[in-house]
Design a protein around this motif. Structure first.
Motif, PDB file in Angstrom:
ATOM      1  N   CYS A 159       0.954  -1.200   0.158  1.00  0.00           N
ATOM      2  CA  CYS A 159      -0.077   0.058   0.063  1.00  0.00           C
ATOM      3  C   CYS A 159       0.927   1.132  -0.086  1.00  0.00           C
ATOM      4  O   CYS A 159       2.022   1.073   0.472  1.00  0.00           O
ATOM      5  CB  CYS A 159      -1.058  -0.089   1.310  1.00  0.00           C
ATOM      6  SG  CYS A 159      -1.878  -1.434   1.464  1.00  0.00           S
ATOM      7  N   GLY A 160       0.377   2.144  -0.492  1.00  0.00           N
ATOM      8  CA  GLY A 160       0.941   3.733  -0.565  1.00  0.00           C
ATOM      9  C   GLY A 160       2.349   3.820  -0.811  1.00  0.00           C
ATOM     10  O   GLY A 160       2.563   2.941  -1.947  1.00  0.00           O
ATOM     11  N   THR A 161       3.326   4.171  -0.155  1.00  0.00           N
ATOM     12  CA  THR A 161       4.696   4.472  -0.501  1.00  0.00           C
ATOM     13  C   THR A 161       5.354   3.224  -0.900  1.00  0.00           C
ATOM     14  O   THR A 161       6.008   2.804  -1.781  1.00  0.00           O
ATOM     15  CB  THR A 161       5.643   5.346   0.365  1.00  0.00           C
ATOM     16  OG1 THR A 161       5.113   6.388   0.351  1.00  0.00           O
ATOM     17  CG2 THR A 161       6.995   5.054   0.297  1.00  0.00           C
ATOM     18  N   SER A 162       4.977   2.047  -0.092  1.00  0.00           N
ATOM     19  CA  SER A 162       5.525   0.789  -0.447  1.00  0.00           C
ATOM     20  C   SER A 162       5.100   0.143  -1.527  1.00  0.00           C
ATOM     21  O   SER A 162       5.761  -0.467  -2.362  1.00  0.00           O
ATOM     22  CB  SER A 162       5.126  -0.183   0.903  1.00  0.00           C
ATOM     23  OG  SER A 162       5.555   0.231   2.036  1.00  0.00           O
ATOM     24  N   SER A 208       6.184  -3.813   3.239  1.00  0.00           N
ATOM     25  CA  SER A 208       5.398  -2.964   4.260  1.00  0.00           C
ATOM     26  C   SER A 208       6.603  -2.375   5.282  1.00  0.00           C
ATOM     27  O   SER A 208       7.282  -3.265   6.024  1.00  0.00           O
ATOM     28  CB  SER A 208       4.426  -3.699   5.129  1.00  0.00           C
ATOM     29  OG  SER A 208       4.053  -2.865   6.101  1.00  0.00           O
ATOM     30  N   GLN A 209       6.940  -0.994   5.562  1.00  0.00           N
ATOM     31  CA  GLN A 209       7.613  -0.532   6.535  1.00  0.00           C
ATOM     32  C   GLN A 209       7.379  -0.925   7.656  1.00  0.00           C
ATOM     33  O   GLN A 209       7.960  -1.571   8.364  1.00  0.00           O
ATOM     34  CB  GLN A 209       7.438   1.042   6.316  1.00  0.00           C
ATOM     35  CG  GLN A 209       8.659   1.910   7.193  1.00  0.00           C
ATOM     36  CD  GLN A 209       8.005   1.850   8.613  1.00  0.00           C
ATOM     37  OE1 GLN A 209       9.127   1.667   9.317  1.00  0.00           O
ATOM     38  NE2 GLN A 209       6.887   2.137   9.008  1.00  0.00           N
ATOM     39  N   SER A 210       5.823  -0.944   8.075  1.00  0.00           N
ATOM     40  CA  SER A 210       5.708  -0.868   9.590  1.00  0.00           C
ATOM     41  C   SER A 210       5.427  -2.578   9.948  1.00  0.00           C
ATOM     42  O   SER A 210       5.533  -2.972  10.899  1.00  0.00           O
ATOM     43  CB  SER A 210       4.218  -0.553   9.810  1.00  0.00           C
ATOM     44  OG  SER A 210       3.255  -0.936   9.201  1.00  0.00           O
ATOM     45  N   THR A 227       0.330  -3.284   8.448  1.00  0.00           N
ATOM     46  CA  THR A 227      -0.802  -2.755   7.558  1.00  0.00           C
ATOM     47  C   THR A 227      -1.792  -3.853   7.350  1.00  0.00           C
ATOM     48  O   THR A 227      -1.478  -4.862   6.892  1.00  0.00           O
ATOM     49  CB  THR A 227       0.008  -2.218   6.160  1.00  0.00           C
ATOM     50  OG1 THR A 227       0.660  -1.221   6.511  1.00  0.00           O
ATOM     51  CG2 THR A 227      -1.356  -1.647   5.282  1.00  0.00           C
ATOM     52  N   VAL A 241       5.437  10.491   9.655  1.00  0.00           N
ATOM     53  CA  VAL A 241       4.501   9.694   9.050  1.00  0.00           C
ATOM     54  C   VAL A 241       4.773   9.493   7.457  1.00  0.00           C
ATOM     55  O   VAL A 241       4.692   8.388   6.933  1.00  0.00           O
ATOM     56  CB  VAL A 241       3.124  10.506   9.259  1.00  0.00           C
ATOM     57  CG1 VAL A 241       2.107   9.786   8.398  1.00  0.00           C
ATOM     58  CG2 VAL A 241       2.486  10.051  10.806  1.00  0.00           C
ATOM     59  N   SER A 248       6.706   8.344   4.676  1.00  0.00           N
ATOM     60  CA  SER A 248       7.770   7.554   4.656  1.00  0.00           C
ATOM     61  C   SER A 248       9.024   8.084   3.623  1.00  0.00           C
ATOM     62  O   SER A 248       8.728   8.698   2.529  1.00  0.00           O
ATOM     63  CB  SER A 248       7.459   6.193   3.883  1.00  0.00           C
ATOM     64  OG  SER A 248       8.271   5.302   4.015  1.00  0.00           O
ATOM     65  N   LYS A 304       4.082  12.391  -1.521  1.00  0.00           N
ATOM     66  CA  LYS A 304       4.693  12.961  -0.579  1.00  0.00           C
ATOM     67  C   LYS A 304       4.259  14.346  -0.392  1.00  0.00           C
ATOM     68  O   LYS A 304       3.909  15.116   0.665  1.00  0.00           O
ATOM     69  CB  LYS A 304       6.158  13.061  -0.756  1.00  0.00           C
ATOM     70  CG  LYS A 304       7.036  12.830   0.335  1.00  0.00           C
ATOM     71  CD  LYS A 304       7.363  11.555   0.871  1.00  0.00           C
ATOM     72  CE  LYS A 304       6.208  10.567   0.959  1.00  0.00           C
ATOM     73  NZ  LYS A 304       6.528   9.103   1.242  1.00  0.00           N
ATOM     74  N   GLU A 337       0.397  14.459   0.914  1.00  0.00           N
ATOM     75  CA  GLU A 337       0.102  14.050   2.504  1.00  0.00           C
ATOM     76  C   GLU A 337       0.899  15.192   3.619  1.00  0.00           C
ATOM     77  O   GLU A 337       0.201  15.099   4.376  1.00  0.00           O
ATOM     78  CB  GLU A 337       0.931  12.422   2.630  1.00  0.00           C
ATOM     79  CG  GLU A 337       2.128  12.428   2.964  1.00  0.00           C
ATOM     80  CD  GLU A 337       2.459  11.010   3.268  1.00  0.00           C
ATOM     81  OE1 GLU A 337       1.805  10.332   3.822  1.00  0.00           O
ATOM     82  OE2 GLU A 337       3.792  10.425   2.710  1.00  0.00           O
TER      83      GLU A 337
HETATM   84  O1  M6R Z   1       3.838   0.443   6.863  1.00  0.00           O
HETATM   85  P1  M6R Z   1       3.565   0.401   5.351  1.00  0.00           P
HETATM   86  O2  M6R Z   1       4.696   0.498   4.461  1.00  0.00           O
HETATM   87  O3  M6R Z   1       2.871  -0.883   5.282  1.00  0.00           O
HETATM   88  O4  M6R Z   1       2.537   1.256   4.972  1.00  0.00           O
HETATM   89  C1  M6R Z   1       1.716   1.466   3.800  1.00  0.00           C
HETATM   90  C2  M6R Z   1       1.267   3.110   3.795  1.00  0.00           C
HETATM   91  O5  M6R Z   1       0.366   3.269   4.735  1.00  0.00           O
HETATM   92  C3  M6R Z   1       2.499   3.967   4.001  1.00  0.00           C
HETATM   93  O6  M6R Z   1       3.354   3.936   2.916  1.00  0.00           O
HETATM   94  C4  M6R Z   1       1.741   5.610   3.396  1.00  0.00           C
HETATM   95  O7  M6R Z   1       1.421   5.569   2.286  1.00  0.00           O
HETATM   96  C5  M6R Z   1       2.924   6.538   4.120  1.00  0.00           C
HETATM   97  N1  M6R Z   1       2.301   7.656   4.669  1.00  0.00           N
HETATM   98  C6  M6R Z   1       3.612   7.253   2.742  1.00  0.00           C
HETATM   99  O8  M6R Z   1       4.231   8.255   3.304  1.00  0.00           O
END
Ligand code: M6R
Length: 366
Positions: A58-61, A105-107, A110, A156, A158, A243, A246
């Motif tokens: 999702c998102g940046t990932s 996924s960074q976190s 998700t 927040v 990434s 970026k 957001e």
């Molecule tokens: O933790 P994740 O990489 O799974 O998160 C995915 C997105 O929620 C995350 O990349 C979001 O788009 C960021 N806020 C972008 O900067």
């Protein structure tokens, strides 16, 4: 805790020479032309015979996933599909035991990405994770994986996690190419030697900060902004737009530059800043014609160019240079000025850069 920086985001942007280096540590051997990824080693044999890779995120990932698609297809010659986890999980996708799914996924928390993994796993696919947080839920759900080692990301938006994801995907593409024999050792020596130097080049890219701040001041009051790129510059454009929206709340869109004429060109007037990824690579000449189309309609052009560029400088209103590099590494460098541009615009607009409204660091609900 912010290490002398005004915001976590800025600190994390500046950490990238180190975080990218940490991500490669112990994984590349430039002089031998070898990539080693301990986390997915037990699947080394399987990788020789896979028909397809599906990337979910999702998102940046997800943007990192699009960069991965270019690299894996180019070097390992394996077809790749990149899917939004939220869409993939609610379709009835065709997945078999022969598929490899890469979840990014960074976190590692998700919700949509976790649900996509669970579904693909039930259908027999092998799941690899690319995650930044050790021991998070996603690394526990996957069969194998590669950590990004970017260190905690507090902002927040990434930044360093994205470049680390792209680094891991670059390593995976080379690793798969090595396993499949679609790349020669001498080519790998050349690419890995250059990759090893990318942290220094990121450092050089960061040195344009003052210029970027000046450009930010010129466009900070815009209500819209377009980001255009081709090839792997396209996901960089998408990431630049995400970026900006957001953290500064300016409406921004990323597009493949050639798609402009199929719609977005109607938006262009003297009020519309257009950010181009216009570095010297295989799509350079084509991007130049896209810049001309924007200038002919009086759009304001901000171009990310290769050091020493003269062609784009004749046309663009503002040029920001990045060091020259093999096209494979362009996303790692071109992303840097876009992060700084969004950061400065958001600060100038008085926005809460580290904690943008309505957003959370991990999206644990669907
Ligand atoms: O933790 P994740 O990489 O799974 O998160 C995915 C997105 O929620 C995350 O990349 C979001 O788009 C960021 N806020 C972008 O900067």
């Amino acid at each position: 805790e912010k290490g002398g920086f005004d915001h976590f985001m800025l600190k994390e942007i500046y950490e990238q020479p180190r975080s990218v280096k940490d991500c490669m540590r112990g994984r590349i051997y430039p002089e031998k032309g070898k990539v080693q990824l301990g986390g997915i080693k037990e699947f080394a044999e399987k990788l020789k015979n896979i028909d397809r890779i599906i990337i979910v995120a999702c998102g940046t990932s997800w943007h990192a996933g699009l960069v991965g698609e270019y690299l894996i297809e180019e070097y390992a010659r394996i077809p790749v599909e990149v899917e939004y986890a939220s869409e993939f999980r609610y379709r009835n996708p065709i997945i078999t035991e022969k598929d490899v799914v890469i979840a990014i996924s960074q976190s590692g928390e998700t919700a949509d990405t976790m649900a996509a993994i669970e579904m693909a796993k039930e259908r027999g696919a092998t799941i690899f994770g690319i995650c930044n947080v050790a021991g998070a839920s996603i690394p526990r759900l996957t069969h194998a994986g590669v950590y990004t080692h970017a260190g905690p990301e507090i902002g927040v938006a990434s930044t360093k996690a994205f470049t680390a994801q792209v680094t891991v995907l670059t390593l995976m593409a080379f690793y798969m190419a090595q396993q499949k024999g679609t790349i020669t050792t001498s080519k790998l020596i050349e690419l890995l030697t250059e990759l090893d130097n990318i942290p220094e080049k990121i450092q050089v890219a960061l040195e344009s900060n003052d210029l970027i701040k000046e450009v930010a001041a010129k466009i900070k009051d815009s209500t819209n902004c377009l980001f255009l790129g081709r090839g792997s510059g396209f996901p960089v454009a998408l990431e630049g737009a995400l970026k900006l929206k957001e953290i500064s709340y300016i409406h921004a869109e990323g597009y493949p530059a050639a798609e402009m004429k199929h719609g977005p060109i109607a938006l262009i007037d003297e009020e519309m800043p257009v950010v181009f990824i216009a570095t010297q690579n295989s799509s350079y000449e084509k991007v130049i014609s896209n810049i001309q189309e924007v200038k002919a309609r009086k759009g304001k052009v901000i171009a990310i160019v290769t050091e020493g560029d003269t062609e784009v400088k004749k046309m663009a209103d503002y040029c920001i240079e990045i060091p020259d590099a093999n096209e494979a590494f362009l996303p790692l460098l071109a992303t840097i000025p876009l992060q700084l541009l969004s950061y400065h615009i958001a600060v100038m607009r008085g926005c809460n850069v580290d904690q943008p409204r309505n957003l959370a660091k991990s999206v644990t609900v669907e």
